[in-house]
Design a protein around this motif. Sequence first.
Motif, mmCIF file in Angstrom:
data_model
loop_
_atom_site.group_PDB
_atom_site.id
_atom_site.type_symbol
_atom_site.label_atom_id
_atom_site.label_comp_id
_atom_site.label_asym_id
_atom_site.label_seq_id
_atom_site.Cartn_x
_atom_site.Cartn_y
_atom_site.Cartn_z
ATOM 1 N N PHE A 1 -3.640 -2.467 -0.266
ATOM 2 C CA PHE A 1 -4.468 -1.283 -0.096
ATOM 3 C C PHE A 1 -4.185 -0.344 -1.262
ATOM 4 O O PHE A 1 -3.251 -0.548 -2.033
ATOM 5 C CB PHE A 1 -4.111 -0.571 1.213
ATOM 6 N N LYS A 2 -4.948 0.728 -1.335
ATOM 7 C CA LYS A 2 -4.726 1.743 -2.352
ATOM 8 C C LYS A 2 -3.317 2.307 -2.211
ATOM 9 O O LYS A 2 -2.828 2.509 -1.100
ATOM 10 C CB LYS A 2 -5.769 2.855 -2.189
ATOM 11 N N GLU B 1 -7.749 4.470 5.353
ATOM 12 C CA GLU B 1 -6.816 3.423 4.933
ATOM 13 C C GLU B 1 -5.817 3.089 6.043
ATOM 14 O O GLU B 1 -5.508 1.929 6.271
ATOM 15 C CB GLU B 1 -6.044 3.820 3.661
ATOM 16 N N TYR B 2 -5.311 4.106 6.713
ATOM 17 C CA TYR B 2 -4.351 3.882 7.799
ATOM 18 C C TYR B 2 -5.006 3.056 8.908
ATOM 19 O O TYR B 2 -4.446 2.075 9.385
ATOM 20 C CB TYR B 2 -3.837 5.219 8.344
ATOM 21 N N CYS C 1 -0.513 7.909 2.906
ATOM 22 C CA CYS C 1 -1.743 8.120 3.678
ATOM 23 C C CYS C 1 -1.390 8.551 5.097
ATOM 24 O O CYS C 1 -0.387 8.132 5.663
ATOM 25 C CB CYS C 1 -2.630 6.883 3.661
ATOM 26 N N THR D 1 -13.146 -4.283 3.902
ATOM 27 C CA THR D 1 -12.641 -3.949 5.238
ATOM 28 C C THR D 1 -11.489 -4.878 5.629
ATOM 29 O O THR D 1 -11.315 -5.952 5.046
ATOM 30 C CB THR D 1 -13.749 -4.102 6.299
ATOM 31 N N GLU E 1 -7.605 1.090 8.715
ATOM 32 C CA GLU E 1 -7.904 -0.266 8.232
ATOM 33 C C GLU E 1 -6.631 -1.120 8.171
ATOM 34 O O GLU E 1 -6.648 -2.289 8.520
ATOM 35 C CB GLU E 1 -8.579 -0.223 6.856
ATOM 36 N N ALA E 2 -5.521 -0.532 7.729
ATOM 37 C CA ALA E 2 -4.261 -1.275 7.666
ATOM 38 C C ALA E 2 -3.779 -1.637 9.069
ATOM 39 O O ALA E 2 -3.262 -2.740 9.293
ATOM 40 C CB ALA E 2 -3.193 -0.465 6.930
ATOM 41 N N GLY F 1 0.828 -1.204 0.000
ATOM 42 C CA GLY F 1 0.000 0.000 0.000
ATOM 43 C C GLY F 1 0.856 1.245 0.000
ATOM 44 O O GLY F 1 2.069 1.189 0.200
ATOM 45 N N SER G 1 -6.379 8.837 8.283
ATOM 46 C CA SER G 1 -7.146 8.368 7.121
ATOM 47 C C SER G 1 -7.789 7.009 7.392
ATOM 48 O O SER G 1 -7.340 6.240 8.248
ATOM 49 C CB SER G 1 -6.241 8.263 5.889
ATOM 50 N N GLY H 1 -10.487 -2.310 -0.419
ATOM 51 C CA GLY H 1 -10.917 -0.945 -0.695
ATOM 52 C C GLY H 1 -11.747 -0.869 -1.959
ATOM 53 O O GLY H 1 -11.692 -1.744 -2.819
ATOM 54 N N ILE I 1 0.635 3.028 4.748
ATOM 55 C CA ILE I 1 0.054 1.697 4.944
ATOM 56 C C ILE I 1 1.066 0.770 5.594
ATOM 57 O O ILE I 1 0.727 -0.020 6.482
ATOM 58 C CB ILE I 1 -0.427 1.110 3.599
#
Length: 184
Positions: free
Chosen positions: A107-108, A24-25, A18, A167, A27-28, A14, A22, A138, A50
Amino acid sequence: MESKSEEKIVTIFGGSKCSEDSVEYREAMDLGRRLAAAGFTICTGGYLGIMEAASRGARDAGGRVFGIVMNQFRSEPNRYLTDKVATNHFYERLQNLITRSVGFVAFKGGMGTVTEISLVWNKLQTGVLERRPLVLIGDCWKNVVECWHQNLVVSRDDISMLHFADTAEQASKIIIERSKVNII
């Protein structure tokens, strides 16, 4: 990278850009925590974004974290790594991120993440790697993969090798279930 032979390593890819606040952070971090709690060792590129979040989550759960870093980069690895493996060039770094892992989650990110996913996916397609899960987490990935299908030589069979998750909870379940029964 030294690892115990029965150790199950999951590589998380990822973006490095980020921020800590965020989605993403968070979730990671959750993914790293869930996988470490399930007994997996986490492997990342070792830097920010990430990579830091997944490492941080794994360490919070008492897990082991490999960071595959590059000697050419000037930035410092994140502080949540338990083990650091320094490499001299990108291909060596990619090989270290891929070869020992029982599964992958992406991740993105930017072109580095796309490169990592592409290499893993190609190795799965060609049988260079035995089948194992490659989870794209994502809402961006379904559109990206569909665009590749529409505009490149990417078949539905190729796409069937991928797993999609919204998720960290879903992604961790895929990794945990697939690693127990060794199916994709």
